[in-house]
Scaffold this motif. Sequence first.
Motif: not given
Length: 283
Positions: A199-202, A205-206, A208, A231-232, A253, A257
């Motif tokens: 859930c952490d886009e920082r 992301h990989h 997902r 973080r969502n 989440e 994905w």
Amino acid sequence: MAAPIEDTFLPEALQFRSPSPLVDIGANLTHESFGKDLEAVIARARAAQVSTLIVTGTDLAHAEQAVELARQYAGFYATAGVHPHDASGWNAELAGKMAALHALPEVVAVGECGLDFNRNFSTPKEQEHAFEAQLALAAESGLPLFLHERDAGPRMREILTSWRGDISDAVIHCFTADRDTLHGYLDLDMHIGLTGWICDERRGHHLRTLVNDIPLERLMIETDCPYLLPRNLPAKLKGRRHEPALLPWILKEIAQWHGVSKAELASATTQTAQRFFRLPTDT
């Protein structure tokens, strides 16, 4: 008496109920942050349909505490192991005490154990020694393994390959690594545990793009609370302590994905966890 869900600090916007019962395979409920309100935490988890919790034992003291929680609360189970950060303390006496814990009905896995070459709080040599000793305990007890790996994928897979014929099941808890590492574990017939890291886009992301590579019969979900707050979340959480009631947000989440519904993912991960940890199917 457990606090009613509406009387807790958890904002209404975060009170998200899973479509079916969930298993949180990694909850650090012996952490001191849960010392004052554990009953309320459990009430919130149950209200969110997180009905089964595997309480992580990362050293002797926390494993013993996890066992006590498993004896006190229905749907609770424990793991017992020594985290690689604490591997320098491994000795014959500790091995004997761990083996005794593994014989208890409340203990459903050996671990959290493994390798962490990111921080090296214990030296790699000490980590490998304690890890192989715990692999031997898992082989002796027949219990599955709850594994930690950080920046040690090649060496971890090398050791696991040499032991694969002796151990039963194993899950790489809180998986955060790359595609090659993931497929290396899957090739060894390992299970994968995913947390709010996705859930952490920082930094997540990989994951997902990788989650769809994990067959549902190998996938389990976990909070790793009180760490890794997702973080969502649609509202801020006072204190930012993660807890099992937030597992449905991780489910949401991952389902997005993986390309499956929340209901399908909830059912599949629960069935996988029940089979992996040999849990009653009515929990």
